[in-house]
Each structure stands twice: as structure tokens, then as C-alpha cells.
Write an enzyme that holds these catalytic residues in place. Structure first.
Site, PDB file in Angstrom:
ATOM      1  CB  CYS A 118      37.889  48.367 -11.424  1.00 16.77           C
ATOM      2  SG  CYS A 118      37.511  49.273 -10.162  1.00 16.77           S
ATOM      3  CG  HIS A 154      36.749  52.582 -12.880  1.00 15.28           C
ATOM      4  ND1 HIS A 154      36.503  51.382 -12.934  1.00 15.28           N
ATOM      5  CD2 HIS A 154      37.163  52.795 -14.275  1.00 15.28           C
ATOM      6  CE1 HIS A 154      36.700  50.599 -13.866  1.00 15.28           C
ATOM      7  NE2 HIS A 154      37.295  51.411 -14.588  1.00 15.28           N
TER       8      HIS A 154
END
Length: 761
Positions: free
Chosen positions: A111, A686
Site C-alpha cells: 500500500c 496503512h
């Protein structure tokens, strides 16, 4: 495949001539992109990347088969599709959406890469550079600092696919492989930093697209008293003599760096290029800590408190803060880290708070004013007390293997001149009285014969504790001496053992055992006489329960109970900071650290000089990296401070020290075009992206392969990590010619896109 075409060329002809001939022969549209492959003798295929070399340099032979490949409309290459396993449905093959609104599949902790790529993909002038194939003429295959054009080509493939409008999401597997090949730190599938990947990618693209084929040696020159304008122009020209690419055109600016020697006062001024600004966040000098306060009064449940203390403070500061809530003097407190039913550490008042982590369970115990651990000169002894339960199935001759720790440990003050096992038993019984029920008369009647056994079963102590301060509590009132036949209960005015019905003999609910700090048996040397017990070292005492006795007399629910002080309900909000404050901090004078001194040419030695950075020239697209991750010798943390940043009209005129063109204020004003976000902490997290589409002006949220439209008021958050700003004069140049909104809007505008282009995953 089409019928092969045979053509004759000289060894001195370029590969580019072969490509042009093939395009003419097969009637390829000028807008279509093509590339060449050669078929080797063993039947394998090899790319002809550099079309500027001659056929001789490319080692092409007479009769060799050359294949021309044309890029598909969706941005992919036919050869790549043959190698990859296709997962697209028939519906996806006919998909037509807004160019640029395309997700990136997470390959496993990638990510961070997806976030950096989405930000870069939404820089208009860089994306247009690749979409219009201008990069093909500038690929540098010979740069020893580059990656043979492979990073640039891999990035170009991604951009063309994402902006083809034919994909809901794409799999960046080839790009990930290329990055890992040239930067080993990104090999595998560990989590990384999006800003670090961005730094590598910008440098890699720059070297792969560097227009300077042979870098000349350039000597860095100090200002030596010359005007700033002259020195800055010289520095920029020297930089461009070695570095000239679309990355320099788009992202590079110029610092002014001023160093001053603290001894001789020598001033060194240099101008250095930069690709992004890493700006610090204002760091609070306060810290919020949660602790549990355990009173000497057994009737009071432990209290949870939320305390504000100096970040670089000491344990004593924690006690002072708690004293304001409880009214208990800091001198009557002891601080401990409790882990797994035992004391992981008992702190001294002078120790630093930095050794306590936010996740630690900190208990602060009230002790008598005359006691302290490890001080044999004090009147009272502080004993660390553990709770253990005997497990018959694993009881090997009373060894610690058959005893399991449970509950919360205690720190108990005991008068040194009244220290005996029987007195300690009654003191502990009093301290546990909130959740330990005393036996009734009926329970005691069956224990007469066992009383002596119970008394004899209380082991002798093996370790000692010293004491700390002034006032007496209920637990201090104990027997004056410890003799084998019994002793008086504590004497005081508070409800305690002295007010319980007394019998000559009582059944003991538990036994006592000296243990080590881990709570395991420790039969060390001890001394006992008619005047009591003395210890040779720090004692830990375990209260050992038989399972049946614990079940009958120990209330586990009550023992685990606690109350929250009013301060826990207060929401301690961190004040947000403005982005301009971070930039001011960046340009503030600082003193160099010992690990990074400056060599003064006048003093002829390394000095801890003062350093100041100023902004001289800003780039078309300014990348601002918020330094949220803080690393020191003692701690590592992520700063979740909310940074307020403008979507439009970020004005740098007050920060740029170069004489300004007042007739063109847009040269110093910027609009936001993308944000890389980081959610989570240091060890995990994230990354996502907010980006403004250059064609529609609509903001979207990119979360790996998921893309959704958002409004501007959703963009600012505590997760913002890397900000991309575009200069307003560049934004206006990028706008299409008449026919659109009037006046021309910047890419930061939030007007809704045409519905026929809105197809979002």
C-alpha cells in the site's frame, strides 16, 4: 502475425531507422506507440531498448528476424498480456471510465507503493510527459547512476494503463519487481514508507530521463562574500550542467544554507537543490500518562488517573501530578510497572519517564511516610507482595512449578521493629479485606488441631526491603514483637484486625513464602530471634492460596474492580498546527548535533555550527513531507498531530527570500493536488491517497484497488503524511483552451465531473 517484410540496411544505420521503416511498412498510426524485439538463434526474444545505437552496436546480423510490437489501447503490451495470467472479466474488457480513476492491487504490504504511485500519477505535467511519449526521446540507457531506463519504462507502462480509461484497477507486479531489483531495501513484501519509495522513484526517474549523457565535474563554490543572486544562479547552473530532466523541471527547487562557526564567527553560504521539503511538526513538551493509584486504605478500590507530565520529566514528576488529584504527598508514593501479575520494575524517583512506554501498566502505591525499598535505615520496610495459587496437579514437593501467580501485586509498608510472620499475616489480611472474607466461627471450629500446622507451615523469609518516609497507616499498627506463640493484631482507630472477634487460635487462609522478583520460590538466608525477623537482602513475599480456600474466601470480581477518576473522562485534545508553522520551524536556526559537525575552514576543525535553511527558489510542483515519525535515543513515536493545510492559495511569498516579482503573485501561490495518508502506528499501518483528477477537477480517495469520489472537506486529517502542491501559474498553463469554465479553475477545484465519465470502483 503479419507477413514478414524484408528490408536492407547498412551497419551504420540506426535502430531508429529500422523502427521508422517498419512503422511505414505496416501503416502504424503516428499516435500509436511501438517497440522492437529481436529473435535470437535459440528462439528467445530480446528487447531493442536503445534505438539510437547503430545496427553494428546492437549486434544485429543479416537475416535476423525483428518484430515490432504496438501498445494496446488500454496501455498494456501484447507481450506482457501473454506472460501475465489474465483475471479480467468480459465486462472489464469493454470497460470505459474516467482516465486516471484506476486502483492499484495490493500485492502484499505494498500500500505504501500504491499511495506514492497514485500521488505521482496525479501530477499533471509529469503524467502528460509520459502520455504524450516525450519520455521516449529522453530515455538515458547509458547513465551509470540510472537504471538503464527500466524504471522509467515501467512507470510509463503504469501511467498509460491507469490513464487509458480501460481499467478499474491494475496489478503493478512488473513495477514492483523492477523496484526490488534496483533497490534491495524494497525486495520482498515488508511494509515500508511511502515517502522513502517516493524519494527513490523520483531519483530513479530523474537518472533514467537525464538529458545530460556525460556528466562533467563541477566544483562546489562557497559564496565568499558575493551577492546571493550571483551565487544562487551559479549553483543552479552547475546543478543543471549535471542534472537536466523532467524531474528537475517539475520538482527541484533551491535552498540557501547558512552556517556560522561558534568560535571564529566564519559564515559559510551555499545554495543547494532539493526535491522535496521534509518539515518538522511542533512537538509538545507534555505527555499524557494513564496510571492506577492504590491507596493504603483497603476499603478504597484502585483509581485510574490520566496525568499530564513533562515529556522529559522524571518519576517524581509523575508522583507530583498524581498528588494534585489524590491529596497524597508524593513522598508517600512508589511507582511500579506491573506485568503478568508481577513487578516488572519498581522505579526510583530520579529515573526518567522516557523509560515508560504508553502500553505499560503503571501502578502507583501509597506507602507510609517512613518507608522505602532498599533503605535499611528507615523505620518501615516496604514489602512487594505477590498472590499465588497452588495447583495440586503440578505440585512437585512445594516447588514453584506448582504455584501460579494471579491478581495484582501490592507494595505494603511494615514497621521494622514489629516484623514477624504472624504480624505480617494479619497486616496482609487487613490489606486484602476488601475482597478476602474472614472465616466465620463455624469455619474456625474445625481448625484447632491444624492451627499449629498452619503456623508452622508459614515459611521463614529469605529477602529484605528497606523503607521510605513519615506517616503511619492502618498497616503499620502491628505486633511489637514476633514470638512463636502468636501476636497482637494491628492497633489503630480504623476498621481493621483489631476490631475483628479475636480467638486464641485461628485457621490461616493462606501461607507466606519468600520468593524472588519473578515470584518463584527463593529460600535465602535469614535471621530470626525473639525480637523478630531480619533480612539479608530485598525480600519479595508470596501469599500462597490453596484452591479450595481461594474459592471460598477470595472474591476475584471485587479484587479486579477499580474506579475511574474524573480526569479520565476529560478529552485532552491536541491543538492543531498550521502547515505554515511547520515551514517556519524548517527555516529556524538550529545547532548541529555532535554526530554531524561542520568543518570550519578558518578554525581548521569540526565545529557544532548554527545552521539556517531558507527557501530561495520553489519548483512547479512542491512536495511537502510531514515528519510524523520521531526517532530518538530513548523513544520512537508517531506524531498524530492534526496539521491544517490549505486546499488552495498556499502562499510562500513570506518564506521565499529571493527578490520577488510583485507583478506575478501566482509564482508563490500553490494549490493542493494530492495527499499520501498513513493510518496506524510505527510497527504497522496503512497508506492511502487523496488526489485531484487533472481532467475533471474531482477529488478521489484511492485505497489500493478501491477508488471513490470525495469532497474537499474530507481531505484534511491526522493521517496526512506527504502533500503535493502545484504552482498556480503551472496549473493555468495545464488548463485546456476555451470551452471550459471561465475563469479557468485550478486542479484543486471540487466541481463535479461529467456523469458519463464517472465509473468508480
Amino acid at each position: 502475425m503479419d507477413t514478414p517484410y524484408t528490408a536492407q540496411f547498412s551497419h551504420t544505420d540506426s535502430v531508429d531507422l529500422v523502427l521508422r521503416t517498419a512503422r511505414e511498412q505496416f501503416l502504424v498510426n503516428p499516435q500509436e506507440e511501438t517497440r522492437l524485439w529481436i529473435k535470437n538463434a535459440e528462439g528467445s526474444f530480446e528487447r531493442l531498448c536503445n534505438t539510437r545505437v547503430t545496427l553494428l552496436e546492437a549486434a544485429l546480423q543479416t537475416g535476423q528476424l525483428i518484430i515490432m510490437e504496438t501498445r494496446n489501447k488500454d496501455g498494456t503490451w501484447p507481450s506482457a498480456q501473454q506472460q501475465a495470467v489474465s483475471t479480467a472479466s468480459e465486462e472489464d474488457e469493454e470497460f470505459q471510465g474516467q482516465p486516471g480513476i484506476c486502483g492499484l492491487t495490493n500485492l502484499g504490504n505494498t500500500c505504501f507503493m500504491n499511495s506514492a504511485l497514485q500521488c505521482l500519477s496525479n501530477v499533471p505535467q509529469l503524467t502528460d510527459y509520459f502520455l504524450k511519449n516525450r519520455y521516449l526521446e529522453e530515455l538515458n540507457f547509458c547513465n551509470p547512476l540510472g537504471m538503464k531506463g527500466e524504471i522509467a519504462e515501467a512507470y510509463a507502462d503504469l501511467v498509460k494503463q491507469a490513464w487509458s480509461g480501460h481499467h478499474r484497477s491494475i496489478v503493478p507486479h512488473v513495477f514492483k519487481t523492477k523496484v526490488g531489483h534496483f533497490a534491495s531495501q524494497f525486495l520482498g513484501y515488508q511494509q515500508h514508507d511511502s515517502q522513502e519509495l517516493l524519494s527513490f522513484l523520483l531519483d530513479g526517474l530523474h537518472e533514467d530521463l537525464n538529458r545530460v549523457k556525460k556528466k562533467e565535474y563541477v566544483e562546489l563554490c562557497d559564496a565568499a562574500g558575493r551577492p546571493d543572486q550571483e551565487v544562487a544562479q551559479e549553483a543552479w547552473q552547475n546543478h543543471k550542467r549535471r542534472n537536466d530532466s523532467v524531474i528537475v523541471d517539475t520538482f527541484h527547487g533551491l535552498f540557501k544554507s547558512t552556517l556560522v562557526c561558534p568560535d571564529c564567527g566564519n559564515v559559510s553560504v551555499t545554495f543547494d537543490p532539493f526535491c522535496y521539503l521534509s518539515v518538522p511538526l511542533p512537538v509538545s513538551h507534555k505527555r499524557v500518562m494513564e496510571v492506577f493509584f492504590v491507596s493504603m486504605d483497603p476499603r478504597r478500590k484502585p483509581e485510574q488517573h490520566r496525568l499530564v507530565v513533562p515529556k522529559k520529566g522524571k518519576i517524581s514528576d509523575l508522583c507530583v501530578a498524581l498528588a494534585k488529584h489524590t491529596g497524597v504527598s508524593p513522598e508517600r508514593m512508589m511507582v511500579a510497572d506491573v506485568f503478568s501479575h508481577r513487578f516488572y520494575k519498581i522505579y526510583q524517583l530520579e529515573e526518567s519517564l522516557s523509560s515508560i512506554l504508553d502500553r505499560d501498566d503503571i501502578f502507583i502505591y501509597e506507602v507510609s511516610g517512613r518507608s522505602a525499598i532498599g533503605d535499611n535505615s528507615r523505620e518501615d520496610v516496604v514489602l512487594p507482595i505477590y498472590l499465588r495459587e497452588r495447583t495440586p496437579a503440578r505440585d512437585y514437593n512445594n516447588s514453584y512449578y506448582g504455584l501460579m501467580l494471579f491478581g495484582h501485586p501490592l507494595l505494603v509498608s511494615v514497621p521494622r521493629d514489629r516484623l514477624s510472620w504472624d504480624a505480617l499475616y494479619h497486616i496482609l489480611l487487613y490489606r486484602l479485606s476488601r475482597y478476602v472474607t474472614r472465616p466465620s466461627s463455624d469455619d474456625e471450629d474445625d481448625g484447632d488441631e491444624k492451627d499449629m500446622e498452619d503456623k508452622d507451615s508459614i515459611p521463614k523469609p529469605g529477602r529484605v526491603a528497606g523503607g521510605s518516609s513519615q506517616d503511619s497507616g492502618p498497616e503499620q499498627a502491628g505486633p511489637s514483637s514476633g514470638v512463636a506463640g502468636g501476636s497482637r493484631a494491628p492497633v489503630d482507630n480504623s476498621p481493621g484486625p483489631s476490631h475483628w472477634p479475636q480467638r486464641a487460635r485461628r485457621k490461616h487462609l493462606f501461607t507466606l513464602q519468600t520468593v524472588n522478583s519473578n515470584g518463584t520460590s527463593d529460600r535465602s538466608t535469614f535471621n530470626e530471634d525473639t525480637h523478630g525477623v531480619s533480612f539479608s537482602s530485598q525480600p519479595y513475599i508470596a501469599i500462597d492460596w490453596e484452591p479450595e480456600m481461594k474459592k471460598r474466601y477470595y472474591d476475584e470480581v471485587e479484587a479486579e474492580g477499580y474506579v475511574k477518576h474524573d480526569c479520565v473522562g476529560y478529552v485532552l485534545k491536541k491543538a492543531p498546527v498550521r502547515l505554515q508553522e511547520c515551514i517556519e520551524l524548517f527555516t529556524t536556526v538550529e545547532t548541529l548535533e555532535k554526530e554531524n559537525p561542520w568543518y570550519c575552514p578558518t578554525c581548521k576543525q569540526h565545529q557544532l555550527a548554527t545552521k539556517k535553511l531558507d527557501l530561495w527558489m520553489l519548483p512547479e510542483t512542491l512536495i511537502i513531507h510531514l515528519k510524523r515519525f520521531s526517532y530518538t535515543k530513548f523513544s520512537r513515536e508517531k506524531l498524530d498531530t492534526l496539521v491544517e493545510f490549505p486546499i488552495r492559495d498556499l502562499d510562500f511569498s513570506e518564506f521565499v527570500i529571493k527578490p520577488q516579482n510583485e507583478s506575478a503573485p501566482e509564482l508563490y501561490k500553490y494549490d493542493l493536488i494530492a495527499v499520501s495518508n498513513h493510518y496506524g502506528g510505527l510497527r504497522d499501518g496503512h497508506y492511502t491517497t487523496f488526489a485531484c483528477n487533472k481532467d475533471s477537477g474531482q477529488w478521489h480517495y484511492f485505497d489500493d484497488n478501491s477508488v471513490s469520489p470525495v469532497t474537499e472537506n474530507q481531505i484534511e486529517s491526522k493521517a496526512a503524511y506527504v502533500l503535493f502542491y502545484q504552482r498556480q501559474d503551472v496549473a493555468r498553463r495545464q488548463q485546456p483552451q476555451p470551452g471550459l469554465r471561465d475563469p479557468p479553475a485550478s486542479p484543486a477545484c471540487g466541481s463535479p465531473p461529467n456523469s458519463e465519465f464517472m465509473d468508480v470502483n
